[in-house]
Write an enzyme that holds these catalytic residues in place. Sequence first.
Site, PDB file in Angstrom:
ATOM      1  CB  SER A 221     -24.307 -11.083 -24.571  1.00 41.50           C
ATOM      2  OG  SER A 221     -23.207 -11.914 -24.281  1.00 41.50           O
ATOM      3  CD  GLU A 346     -27.942 -17.731 -26.255  1.00 38.78           C
ATOM      4  OE1 GLU A 346     -26.976 -17.135 -26.761  1.00 38.78           O
ATOM      5  OE2 GLU A 346     -28.980 -17.154 -25.872  1.00 38.78           O
ATOM      6  CG  HIS A 457     -24.351 -15.275 -27.822  1.00 35.20           C
ATOM      7  ND1 HIS A 457     -25.229 -15.211 -26.770  1.00 35.20           N
ATOM      8  CD2 HIS A 457     -23.400 -14.329 -27.574  1.00 35.20           C
ATOM      9  CE1 HIS A 457     -24.839 -14.280 -25.926  1.00 35.20           C
ATOM     10  NE2 HIS A 457     -23.743 -13.723 -26.385  1.00 35.20           N
TER      11      HIS A 457
END
Length: 569
Positions: A221, A346, A457
Amino acid sequence: MASKTVTATISSGKIKGKLDSSGRLANFRGVPFAAPPVGALRWKPPAPVEPWSGTRDCTKFGPYAYQRAAGFELFFNRLVEGLGLGAARKRSLQAALKLAKVKQSEDCLQLNVRMPAHADRLGRKLPVMVWIHGGDHTDGSGTEPLYDSNVLAERGAVLVTINYRLGMFGFLAHPELAAESADGVSGNYGLLDQIAALEWVRDNIAVFGGDPDNVTIFGESAGGEAALNLMTAPRARGLFHRAIAQSPSDSGRWLHLRRPALDFSAAEDAGVEFANEVVGSPAGQLARLREMSPEQLTTHYQQLPLLGRHFYPVVDGVILPTTPMSAFSAQQQASVPLMIGYNSDEATLFADLMHPAGGEFYRDVTQGSVEPMPIGEARDAFVRSYPTAGLVDRLMSAYPGLATIDSAAVAKHGGDHMFGVHVDHAARQHAAGGHPVFRYYFTATPPSKKQTAGAFHAAEIFYVFDTKFPMVPVADDAHLTVRDMGDRWFAFAAAGIPDSPGREPWPEYDPGSPQQMVFGRPMSGVENVPPSPGIDLMRERIEWLTETLAGPLEPVAPDSADDGEPVRV
């Protein structure tokens, strides 16, 4: 009885760590790599550590950097719901989240080293893996339970996890800060912290048996974005030799120091606006901000809208000469092997927090409250975000339901917009430059039949680190994929090729005939990258943005604007 402590002598002094219960691994925790950025050092580049005498106790993790923490409970409540857990377990996990407290401090520039015991005596140098945590550049720590794992060190890596300044402490830009800088810039203190940690690794990691000439940066991320930022930052050149970008985010990709872009204010303008709210009148703001306690500043920071004005890495022309995507397009990135990929779902956990048009457009969301967005407003934002209305119409066709803000369509588009297209762009451009690229796609879902999160995610972190963490159970039939991912991450760090004996070969990414490794349940395997009309359209948008934002900002002609302000893209 053998001693459970170990010592090492680094450039700043002697430190004490400890062996794990097996005696096979050694841990050094809370090792300072820069001076505490407090007082006059707040919002300055990291300074060298003051050497100490005696032996410094490095057996416990240091504090987290100050956290924004806005939306933390909101996000994890969605995670708990999306995992499809039973009611009793959901209640216990939600209660645990409310009780969770972490020590925070500005004195946070510390790192942790985990390695095979006595690695310095093995007669060979071990590959080094430096983990950069995620958290939108506003939250997180290298000491989180997600990363508290032995598996990479057990395979033979020297694992380093780092902290860096976050949010307003790490990325505040302001004209007064630029005025006191030798480079005339401000705002990238967190990125400079990451570079300082890599310099520490270069200078000290041999003491722990690591090879300073074989360093892999990897992160997820914001950490994946940091890996790409470091690939394009001149001051990081030569400090690492491979990079892994897991779901690199889009939080600050187009943010410029003094040039408004998209719906971002110029970073210095945003910093002045924040200072106006906190200390008032423009004159002498910096001195008054430095006089405030970190708790006072954090309180002001946390009162900003949840998805409103943030502080991110900034294109300042020096630390980051241009946007990372522009740098990749111009072949200005580091010539190192790259592993890069993202997850199939995600945005499932935060789709209703996002603006449908994507990450650079923000919704005025307060913690725990999400207001629906009028359909007309969403389309207006798309028109501002894309160069022509024709592209917007094609995009709506590529994501059926996006025009009516259907949550599944928003989630699919959001995942591609914030992660997928940037993975695609970086992979294509890096491979076009003749550099090895290995692309992956993660599809493994939680084990419950009631789960709705999908391959959400950060889900791949639990596989890479094989983290036994009750918040996110990994399916029993996923153990082969867990082992495979750990083996391949280590193999890539060791030799630049993510293959190991008995594993299916992972081919290099070729834009002309693209393939990727798909990590699912119960097995992984190579597949063709499927066509994606949506990502193709977004790639056109990135090409437009990189061209539009690459050159100098020209003032608007007096007869074409009332205020004579610079053009805002």
